[in-house]
Design a protein around this motif. Structure first.
Motif, PDB file in Angstrom:
ATOM      1  N   VAL A 187       0.878  -1.082  -0.016  1.00  0.00           N
ATOM      2  CA  VAL A 187       0.003  -0.036   0.121  1.00  0.00           C
ATOM      3  C   VAL A 187       0.726   1.327  -0.027  1.00  0.00           C
ATOM      4  N   GLY A 188       0.478   2.149  -0.715  1.00  0.00           N
ATOM      5  CA  GLY A 188       1.394   3.615  -0.891  1.00  0.00           C
ATOM      6  C   GLY A 188       0.521   4.638  -0.031  1.00  0.00           C
ATOM      7  N   LEU A 189       1.068   5.535   0.669  1.00  0.00           N
ATOM      8  CA  LEU A 189       0.789   6.755   1.161  1.00  0.00           C
ATOM      9  C   LEU A 189       1.057   7.841   0.526  1.00  0.00           C
ATOM     10  N   ARG A 190       0.509   8.752  -0.221  1.00  0.00           N
ATOM     11  CA  ARG A 190       0.981   9.953  -0.849  1.00  0.00           C
ATOM     12  C   ARG A 190       0.287  11.233  -0.351  1.00  0.00           C
ATOM     13  N   GLY A 191       0.822  12.177  -0.837  1.00  0.00           N
ATOM     14  CA  GLY A 191       0.346  13.546  -0.390  1.00  0.00           C
ATOM     15  C   GLY A 191       1.240  14.542  -0.060  1.00  0.00           C
ATOM     16  N   ILE A 195       4.374  -6.640   9.541  1.00  0.00           N
ATOM     17  CA  ILE A 195       4.025  -5.534   9.066  1.00  0.00           C
ATOM     18  C   ILE A 195       5.393  -4.848   8.881  1.00  0.00           C
ATOM     19  N   ILE A 196       5.423  -4.246   7.363  1.00  0.00           N
ATOM     20  CA  ILE A 196       6.511  -3.518   7.124  1.00  0.00           C
ATOM     21  C   ILE A 196       6.322  -2.069   6.645  1.00  0.00           C
ATOM     22  N   LEU A 197       6.906  -1.179   7.379  1.00  0.00           N
ATOM     23  CA  LEU A 197       6.621   0.497   7.329  1.00  0.00           C
ATOM     24  C   LEU A 197       7.884   0.912   6.508  1.00  0.00           C
ATOM     25  N   ALA A 198       7.785   1.639   5.389  1.00  0.00           N
ATOM     26  CA  ALA A 198       8.764   2.177   4.738  1.00  0.00           C
ATOM     27  C   ALA A 198       8.499   3.502   4.440  1.00  0.00           C
ATOM     28  N   ASP A 199       9.360   4.561   4.801  1.00  0.00           N
ATOM     29  CA  ASP A 199       9.387   6.066   4.856  1.00  0.00           C
ATOM     30  C   ASP A 199      10.176   6.499   3.456  1.00  0.00           C
ATOM     31  N   GLU A 200       9.628   6.542   2.555  1.00  0.00           N
ATOM     32  CA  GLU A 200      10.371   7.187   1.246  1.00  0.00           C
ATOM     33  C   GLU A 200      11.563   6.222   0.850  1.00  0.00           C
ATOM     34  N   PRO A 201      11.334   4.878   0.734  1.00  0.00           N
ATOM     35  CA  PRO A 201      12.527   4.172   0.612  1.00  0.00           C
ATOM     36  C   PRO A 201      13.320   4.138  -0.716  1.00  0.00           C
ATOM     37  N   THR A 202      12.591   4.800  -1.639  1.00  0.00           N
ATOM     38  CA  THR A 202      13.197   4.937  -3.075  1.00  0.00           C
ATOM     39  C   THR A 202      13.789   6.241  -3.310  1.00  0.00           C
ATOM     40  N   ALA A 203      13.521   7.323  -2.401  1.00  0.00           N
ATOM     41  CA  ALA A 203      13.848   8.617  -2.597  1.00  0.00           C
ATOM     42  C   ALA A 203      15.126   9.054  -3.322  1.00  0.00           C
ATOM     43  N   ALA A 204      15.930   8.313  -2.750  1.00  0.00           N
ATOM     44  CA  ALA A 204      17.689   8.382  -2.985  1.00  0.00           C
ATOM     45  C   ALA A 204      18.126   7.384  -4.081  1.00  0.00           C
ATOM     46  N   LEU A 205      17.242   6.790  -4.855  1.00  0.00           N
ATOM     47  CA  LEU A 205      17.403   5.772  -5.898  1.00  0.00           C
ATOM     48  C   LEU A 205      17.285   6.375  -7.255  1.00  0.00           C
ATOM     49  N   ASP A 206      18.023   5.905  -8.180  1.00  0.00           N
ATOM     50  CA  ASP A 206      17.551   6.093  -9.601  1.00  0.00           C
ATOM     51  C   ASP A 206      16.205   4.962  -9.853  1.00  0.00           C
ATOM     52  N   SER A 207      15.744   5.216 -11.120  1.00  0.00           N
ATOM     53  CA  SER A 207      14.416   4.533 -11.451  1.00  0.00           C
ATOM     54  C   SER A 207      14.907   2.934 -11.340  1.00  0.00           C
ATOM     55  N   PRO A 208      15.980   2.525 -12.008  1.00  0.00           N
ATOM     56  CA  PRO A 208      16.058   1.178 -12.245  1.00  0.00           C
ATOM     57  C   PRO A 208      16.184   0.348 -10.478  1.00  0.00           C
ATOM     58  N   ARG A 209      16.951   0.969  -9.482  1.00  0.00           N
ATOM     59  CA  ARG A 209      17.191   0.644  -8.248  1.00  0.00           C
ATOM     60  C   ARG A 209      15.964   0.979  -7.512  1.00  0.00           C
ATOM     61  N   ALA A 210      15.091   1.947  -7.783  1.00  0.00           N
ATOM     62  CA  ALA A 210      13.926   2.069  -7.119  1.00  0.00           C
ATOM     63  C   ALA A 210      13.022   0.881  -7.392  1.00  0.00           C
ATOM     64  N   ALA A 211      12.987   0.530  -8.695  1.00  0.00           N
ATOM     65  CA  ALA A 211      12.064  -0.407  -9.248  1.00  0.00           C
ATOM     66  C   ALA A 211      12.459  -1.902  -8.642  1.00  0.00           C
ATOM     67  N   THR A 222       3.145 -10.659   4.389  1.00  0.00           N
ATOM     68  CA  THR A 222       3.275  -9.445   4.907  1.00  0.00           C
ATOM     69  C   THR A 222       2.636  -8.185   4.451  1.00  0.00           C
ATOM     70  N   ALA A 223       2.055  -7.356   5.335  1.00  0.00           N
ATOM     71  CA  ALA A 223       1.563  -6.101   4.784  1.00  0.00           C
ATOM     72  C   ALA A 223       2.582  -4.827   4.735  1.00  0.00           C
ATOM     73  N   VAL A 224       2.804  -4.580   3.618  1.00  0.00           N
ATOM     74  CA  VAL A 224       3.662  -3.234   3.391  1.00  0.00           C
ATOM     75  C   VAL A 224       3.180  -1.886   3.285  1.00  0.00           C
ATOM     76  N   ILE A 225       3.514  -1.049   4.048  1.00  0.00           N
ATOM     77  CA  ILE A 225       3.084   0.448   3.806  1.00  0.00           C
ATOM     78  C   ILE A 225       4.340   1.308   3.308  1.00  0.00           C
ATOM     79  N   VAL A 226       4.126   1.826   2.467  1.00  0.00           N
ATOM     80  CA  VAL A 226       5.329   2.781   1.945  1.00  0.00           C
ATOM     81  C   VAL A 226       4.513   4.242   1.912  1.00  0.00           C
ATOM     82  N   VAL A 227       5.371   5.350   2.580  1.00  0.00           N
ATOM     83  CA  VAL A 227       4.950   6.652   2.406  1.00  0.00           C
ATOM     84  C   VAL A 227       6.113   7.055   1.014  1.00  0.00           C
ATOM     85  N   THR A 228       5.421   7.703   0.208  1.00  0.00           N
ATOM     86  CA  THR A 228       6.405   7.944  -0.955  1.00  0.00           C
ATOM     87  C   THR A 228       5.888   9.227  -1.771  1.00  0.00           C
ATOM     88  N   HIS A 229       6.731  10.061  -2.368  1.00  0.00           N
ATOM     89  CA  HIS A 229       6.515  10.954  -3.321  1.00  0.00           C
ATOM     90  C   HIS A 229       6.764  10.569  -4.736  1.00  0.00           C
TER      91      HIS A 229
END
Length: 234
Positions: free
Chosen positions: A39-43, A169-185, A200-207
């Motif tokens: 699940v993604g959380l954006r805003g 439960i895995i909670l991830a706060d902007e886990p890909t913000a510092a990565l380029d597109s291939p590494r983020a994917a 597992t339930a994974v919740i990711v905060v992301t822009h």
């Protein structure tokens, strides 16, 4: 029979301050996250994303509402567990934008320390660390120090550390913000693998718009209120 949600949030509110200075960071948020879903959380900044993640992570106490984690009612107007540290070690794994690896420990040691904090012996903790590094395809880097790892490798170690105590439960706060597109994917594909294979339930905060197609559901937070913006099979 359908599996029950791993995360159940019911009318959770959180405010800071009182009177004219009061800020309502969350407004009666309700959310279910099921096993095997990402699940993604954006805003925008200040919308309440990190506040909600910290409430689910039992770091920040809500002002009102109720919350059940992996079947256990943990908050109902107050915390129902005295040992919140133990609750987090038992049920939740955390991943951050900065991998936060300890610079004086190598890759497997950074993972093992999470098991040791949960009272595992050194041999068992190392075995678990090596198992997870193999699971995430980075076993060849087990002895590397954090400064020797690429950004993507460091995030894989951070994911392994989050999995050390087998949380639901895995909670991830902007886990890909510092990565380029291939590494983020690649990181999001690993989180998908974890969700699917370990239920597992994974919740990711992301822009990070480049990973939006990796989510089962995306929710937007606006002025502390939650609204679904998309639901699809990733």
């Amino acid at each position: 029979m359908a599996e029950p949600p791993v995360v159940e949030v019911r009318r959770i509110s959180k405010h800071f301050g009182e009177g004219p200075a009061r800020v309502d960071a969350l407004r009666e948020v309700s959310l279910d996250v099921f096993p095997g879903t990402v699940v993604g959380l954006r805003g925008p900044s200040g919308s309440g994303k990190s506040t909600l993640l910290n409430v689910i992570g039992c770091i920040l106490e809500p002002s009102s509402g109720a919350m059940r984690l992996n079947g256990e009612l943990v908050y109902d107007g107050k915390w129902l567990r005295a040992d919140l540290r133990g609750l987090r070690l038992e049920k939740i794994g955390f991943i951050f934008q900065s991998h936060n690896l300890l610079p004086f420990l190598n890759a497997w040691e950074n993972i093992a320390v999470a098991r040791i904090l949960a009272d595992a012996g050194p041999a068992q903790a190392k075995g678990r660390a090596l198992e997870l590094l193999t699971y995430l395809g980075i076993e060849r880097r087990q002895d590397a120090m954090p400064g020797e790892l690429s950004g993507g490798e460091a995030q894989r170690v951070a994911i392994a550390r989050a999995l050390a105590n087998d949380p639901r439960i895995i909670l991830a706060d902007e886990p890909t913000a510092a990565l380029d597109s291939p590494r983020a994917a690649a990181v999001m594909d690993l989180l998908r693998k974890v969700a699917t294979e370990r239920r597992t339930a994974v919740i990711v905060v992301t822009h990070d718009e480049k990973i939006f197609d990796r989510f089962d559901h995306i929710y937007a937070l606006r002025d502390g209120a939650l609204e679904p913006t998309r639901a699809s099979a990733a």
